[in-house]
Design an enzyme around this catalytic site. Sequence first.
Site, PDB file in Angstrom:
ATOM      1  N   THR A  96     -54.869  41.667  63.390  1.00 37.36           N
ATOM      2  CA  THR A  96     -55.012  42.591  62.408  1.00 37.36           C
ATOM      3  C   THR A  96     -56.372  43.021  62.196  1.00 37.36           C
ATOM      4  OG1 THR A  96     -55.100  42.945  60.220  1.00 37.36           O
ATOM      5  CG2 THR A  96     -54.975  40.734  60.777  1.00 37.36           C
ATOM      6  N   ASP A  97     -56.876  44.170  61.832  1.00 38.22           N
ATOM      7  CA  ASP A  97     -58.137  44.541  61.743  1.00 38.22           C
ATOM      8  C   ASP A  97     -58.701  43.584  60.460  1.00 38.22           C
ATOM      9  OD1 ASP A  97     -56.643  45.692  59.499  1.00 38.22           O
ATOM     10  OD2 ASP A  97     -57.749  47.693  59.692  1.00 38.22           O
ATOM     11  N   GLU A  98     -57.918  43.180  59.711  1.00 36.48           N
ATOM     12  CA  GLU A  98     -58.396  42.607  58.334  1.00 36.48           C
ATOM     13  C   GLU A  98     -58.993  41.159  58.654  1.00 36.48           C
ATOM     14  OE1 GLU A  98     -55.697  42.199  54.921  1.00 36.48           O
ATOM     15  OE2 GLU A  98     -54.452  43.584  56.011  1.00 36.48           O
ATOM     16  N   TYR A 123     -54.591  35.487  53.910  1.00 30.09           N
ATOM     17  CA  TYR A 123     -53.926  36.112  55.220  1.00 30.09           C
ATOM     18  C   TYR A 123     -54.838  36.185  56.183  1.00 30.09           C
ATOM     19  CZ  TYR A 123     -52.152  39.825  57.928  1.00 30.09           C
ATOM     20  OH  TYR A 123     -52.082  40.648  59.139  1.00 30.09           O
ATOM     21  N   LYS A 157     -44.696  46.524  50.739  1.00 29.78           N
ATOM     22  CA  LYS A 157     -45.992  47.214  51.471  1.00 29.78           C
ATOM     23  C   LYS A 157     -46.010  48.593  50.867  1.00 29.78           C
ATOM     24  CE  LYS A 157     -47.003  43.696  54.195  1.00 29.78           C
ATOM     25  NZ  LYS A 157     -47.486  43.847  55.678  1.00 29.78           N
ATOM     26  N   LYS A 211     -55.083  34.585  59.877  1.00 26.78           N
ATOM     27  CA  LYS A 211     -55.016  35.439  61.191  1.00 26.78           C
ATOM     28  C   LYS A 211     -56.241  35.431  61.964  1.00 26.78           C
ATOM     29  CE  LYS A 211     -52.350  37.617  62.810  1.00 26.78           C
ATOM     30  NZ  LYS A 211     -50.799  37.550  63.624  1.00 26.78           N
TER      31      LYS A 211
END
Length: 353
Positions: A133-135, A159, A198, A163
Amino acid sequence: MTILVTGGAGFIGANFVIDWLNQFNETVINLDKLTYAGNLENLASLDGDERHVFMQGDINDIVLVERILTEHCPRAILHFAAETHVDRSIHGPEDFINTNIVGTFHLLDTVRGYWSNLDEGRKSIFRFLHVSTDEVYGSLTKDQPAFRETNRYEPNSPYSASKAASDHLVRAYHHTYGLPVLTTNCSNNYGPYQFAEKLIPLMIINALAGESLPIYGDGMQVRDWLYVKDHCSGIRRVLEAGKIGEVYNIGGWNEKPNIEVVKTICSILDELTPRVDGYSYARQIEFIKDRPGHDRRYAIDAKKIENELSWKPSETFDSGIRKTVQWYLDNMTWVNHILSGAYRDWIKRQYSA
């Protein structure tokens, strides 16, 4: 030839499996634990397709994963399995540690043993593709450039931290053991089969139910939106042509503030299924207390995958969001099946003003 997909009954994984079997005559072994967000109904279109072999199980089950690898000899592993919802990670981070970090470690270590025993021909074509993910990159201000693959990791939620740790494990297994890995970091996905906690499916479902449309803070948090089928095509391209050990950002070039996304959904619903009272669904918008540590902006710079692998998304946000709203309208039986009493109670607790 065979591929193994982990988490293939979830939102992105199921879309990937369906799209793969629509394009290739290659068996997919689909391993999914079937937690709250895993749903076999996502795969109903594959009923009777002998190329799809579903196995319920946990990536932390080393014996099971070893047996799958030994019996099916996959040429590639696509690792989607993960806990993904930021809100859930805030209130219950342990599941995210167990699945995203410990699970990825167990999977990598088991796969390393399998890969090291392959003959040279099979070993040379094997790939482990890790979907992230970009997070992991943290948050951007309004004027900062979009995330590139070289950005420093600065995760801000349990989260994203889990990741980030899994990304580092994948990188380490390549540099330490030579495992042929690829990593993709995507922006916010949306589209068919997305679980209703979501933002986009929650807004569609709540709007139709006449319930409030809860928006955190001022609604000006910005995300880059990626239609899920574009994401799947990007992953296929990385698997096909990506350079071993490299990271590829997959983005949609669609930065939108949350409030604009919600108003767009309301406008489409106003057109396709108007409220009986004639008012816009936007009347149901309700601003609530912001989420703890809420990242202000994510944005993906996807030039690397475009320049090196000639991949670009096919959908604009306008085309993708219209397809998404229509899909939910056409699949209300699926929606109603996932809206259990326990889920409804969780949503009301989570988004109470």
